[in-house]
Design a protein around this motif. Structure first.
Motif, PDB file in Angstrom:
ATOM      1  N   ILE A 184       0.870  -1.180   0.000  1.00 24.14           N
ATOM      2  CA  ILE A 184       0.000   0.000   0.000  1.00 24.14           C
ATOM      3  C   ILE A 184       0.905   1.227   0.000  1.00 24.14           C
ATOM      4  O   ILE A 184       1.825   1.320   0.814  1.00 24.14           O
ATOM      5  N   HIS A 185       0.681   2.128  -0.935  1.00 22.22           N
ATOM      6  CA  HIS A 185       1.602   3.258  -1.119  1.00 22.22           C
ATOM      7  C   HIS A 185       1.555   4.224   0.064  1.00 22.22           C
ATOM      8  O   HIS A 185       2.571   4.658   0.577  1.00 22.22           O
ATOM      9  N   ARG A 186       0.376   4.597   0.488  1.00 20.14           N
ATOM     10  CA  ARG A 186       0.117   5.466   1.649  1.00 20.14           C
ATOM     11  C   ARG A 186       0.501   6.932   1.483  1.00 20.14           C
ATOM     12  O   ARG A 186       0.394   7.704   2.437  1.00 20.14           O
ATOM     13  N   ASP A 187       0.985   7.335   0.326  1.00 19.02           N
ATOM     14  CA  ASP A 187       1.315   8.761   0.185  1.00 19.02           C
ATOM     15  C   ASP A 187       0.987   9.259  -1.216  1.00 19.02           C
ATOM     16  O   ASP A 187       1.774   9.959  -1.844  1.00 19.02           O
ATOM     17  N   ILE A 217      -3.940  -8.469   2.833  1.00 22.54           N
ATOM     18  CA  ILE A 217      -4.030  -7.012   2.799  1.00 22.54           C
ATOM     19  C   ILE A 217      -4.996  -6.525   3.878  1.00 22.54           C
ATOM     20  O   ILE A 217      -6.069  -7.075   4.055  1.00 22.54           O
ATOM     21  N   GLY A 218      -4.585  -5.476   4.594  1.00 22.83           N
ATOM     22  CA  GLY A 218      -5.467  -4.921   5.598  1.00 22.83           C
ATOM     23  C   GLY A 218      -5.447  -5.692   6.903  1.00 22.83           C
ATOM     24  O   GLY A 218      -6.333  -5.565   7.717  1.00 22.83           O
ATOM     25  N   VAL A 242      -4.427   0.029   7.545  1.00 21.60           N
ATOM     26  CA  VAL A 242      -4.547   0.644   6.216  1.00 21.60           C
ATOM     27  C   VAL A 242      -4.929  -0.441   5.213  1.00 21.60           C
ATOM     28  O   VAL A 242      -4.634  -1.620   5.421  1.00 21.60           O
ATOM     29  N   PHE A 243      -5.598  -0.017   4.162  1.00 17.99           N
ATOM     30  CA  PHE A 243      -6.163  -0.938   3.167  1.00 17.99           C
ATOM     31  C   PHE A 243      -5.829  -0.412   1.769  1.00 17.99           C
ATOM     32  O   PHE A 243      -5.451   0.757   1.631  1.00 17.99           O
TER      33      PHE A 243
END
Ligand SMILES: Nc1ncnc2c1ncn2[C@@H]1O[C@H](COP(=O)(O)OP(=O)(O)OP(=O)(O)O)[C@@H](O)[C@H]1O
Length: 471
Positions: A184-187, A217-218, A242-243
């Motif tokens: 997950i990139h998150r940015d 994931i998640g 986070v997902f």
């Protein structure tokens, strides 16, 4: 050649070495040291930083050249340098994230041609000015020669609906690939998405990624409190799970900033309704608006869950489901299904080039250039050939070429200045090309025609805008 010192806080980081103007010396020289602080300048014996690109949350980015490639390839050297006063735990976390960026780039960058490739990751042990040892970490990655969406937004004011749909699709396909790798990139934000000069979109800055290795994931792990205010959804800000949909939320905010032209994303947030208020600011297809709104829902279980779901919803919009997009999606599919076979990136320019629209400034600047350059070339050709008809035909051909090259963005920005400066210098030093005209008359004539070109273009733009308002 200018070499930039990477020691944090070096008072005079710019160094100039005249011997390094020669490529064979660049390749063979042992080492060069900063003339102010003594820091070794050729990193890992190979990379020469030439310019500061910018400072981010975890490091400083430099443009550099790789002296061991035949064409002295440009690359980006990132130095680990977290901002602010961090305690030991925070420092370790920041360092882990920096290392994770290297690991993720090594895995993803070499498999996807819209993610920068990793070239190197290494530590450097040097003495500081107090003779104590200091360790720095460097990450070297592919240089994307282009502009971030944030920079483009400043230039253009806002993006059109067609442009954002193209960006949305492109990034969704990229996220599909990234999420399939349990990352997950998150940015996601405009400053981390970049248009290469060839029109290809790149996703940058994998410094905040969360890798959910060995977990679905998640899965139940905290997100370590890394977020970009305004772009991150509630679950990320609260430091919870986070997902994949966490990236979808940030992508929707990114698209909305592009559509509305609002650079201060917090201004979009309405404290009364506790959500982003944007629909009243732009006129777009209501179904597209609904898709963006569903990506923006605060409750994770009501938001779109995956990039594929959003792509499917987009493909149901009649005006946007084009044949070309199906093809893009198919080629992405095959890329994802054959990860082992792909080891090197293909750097081919995509067949479906994105024709980005021109800002008003770009249009007027282009008109000024075409008028100026066209006049200089016409003067030279008229004095070169005795037959006026031949000169006029050649001048017209050059004129059309100039416009065509600009429309296709083969030449843009500083290229235009360089081309007209070279033509002017040629005319200045070869009087034969000016005939009876003095250099002053050449300048007056070229500037005059350049102004006329700007005036005519402005008039046409105005008429076009008025017509689009009326129709
Ligand atoms: N691979 C790349 N090619 C070209 N420019 C890059 C590349 N990577 C980073 N940059 C540019 O270097 C600058 C600093 O990048 P960096 O990733 O260190 O921080 P940032 O993205 O600006 O901030 P933050 O880390 O807070 O998101 C930015 O202007 C970015 O656009």
């Amino acid at each position: 050649m200018k070499v930039y010192c990477t020691r944090p806080g070096c008072p005079r980081p710019h160094n100039y070495f005249s011997d390094l103007e020669n490529n064979s010396i660049i390749r063979t020289v042992q080492q060069k040291y900063c003339m102010t602080c003594g820091m070794p300048l050729i990193l890992a014996g190979r990379y020469l930083p030439t310019k500061l690109l910018g400072k981010g949350g975890f490091g400083t980015a430099f443009l550099a050249i790789d002296r061991y490639t035949p064409g002295m390839r440009q690359c980006v050297v990132k130095q680990f340098q977290p901002a602010g006063n961090l305690n030991q735990t925070q420092m370790q976390l920041a360092q882990d994230l920096f290392e994770r960026e290297a690991i993720v780039l090594e895995e993803l960058g070499n498999q996807h041609d819209q993610i920068p490739a990793l070239f190197a990751y290494f530590p450097l042990l040097v003495e500081n000015l107090n003779c104590k040892e200091e360790q720095f970490f460097y990450l070297v990655q592919e240089y994307i020669d282009g502009q971030t969406l944030e920079e483009e937004l400043v230039e253009k004011g806002r993006f059109t609906e067609t442009e954002v749909v193209q960006i949305l699709r492109d990034i969704l396909n990229l996220l599909k690939f990234v999420h399939n790798k349990n990352i997950i990139h998150r940015d996601i934000k405009p400053s981390n998405i970049m248009y290469h000069r060839n029109g290809k979109l790149f996703l940058l800055d994998f410094g905040a990624v969360k890798q959910v290795t060995n977990n679905p994931i998640g899965s139940n792990r905290s997100s370590t409190g890394i977020y970009s205010l305004g772009f991150s959804p509630p679950e990320q800000i609260s430091g919870g799970q986070v997902f994949p949909s966490t990236d979808l939320y940030a992508l929707a905010v990114t698209i909305i900033t592009l559509l509305t032209g609002e650079q201060e994303v917090n201004k979009l947030f309405d404290v009364h309704s506790n959500q982003i208020e944007w629909r009243s600011r732009v006129q777009i297809d209501s179904n597209l608006g609904n898709i963006l709104d569903r990506m923006l829902i605060a409750a994770v279980n009501q938001r779109f869950g995956t990039a594929t779901e959003v792509l499917e919803a987009l493909s149901k919009l009649p005006q946007f489901s084009q044949h070309q997009d199906l093809e893009t999606s198919k080629s992405m599919q095959s890329q994802i299904q054959t990860p082992v076979a792909i080891t090197n990136k293909s750097r081919t320019i995509p067949k479906t080039r994105i024709n980005r629209s021109f800002s008003s400034f770009e249009i007027l600047f282009g008109a000024a250039f075409t008028g100026f350059e066209g006049t200089l070339i016409a003067i030279a050709l008229l004095n070169l050939f005795s037959l006026t008809v031949v000169s006029l035909i050649c001048a017209a051909a050059v004129f059309v070429m100039l416009i065509f090259s600009q429309i296709n963005r083969w030449i843009e920005k500083q290229d235009l200045l360089i081309i007209s400066a070279i033509t002017f210098i040629v005319l200045f030093f070869i009087p034969l090309l000016r005939g009876n005209l003095g250099i002053g008359e050449v300048i007056i004539l070229s500037c005059g025609i350049s102004l006329i070109a700007v005036a005519i273009t402005s008039l046409f733009s105005l008429i076009q805008k008025l017509l689009s308002l009326l129709l």
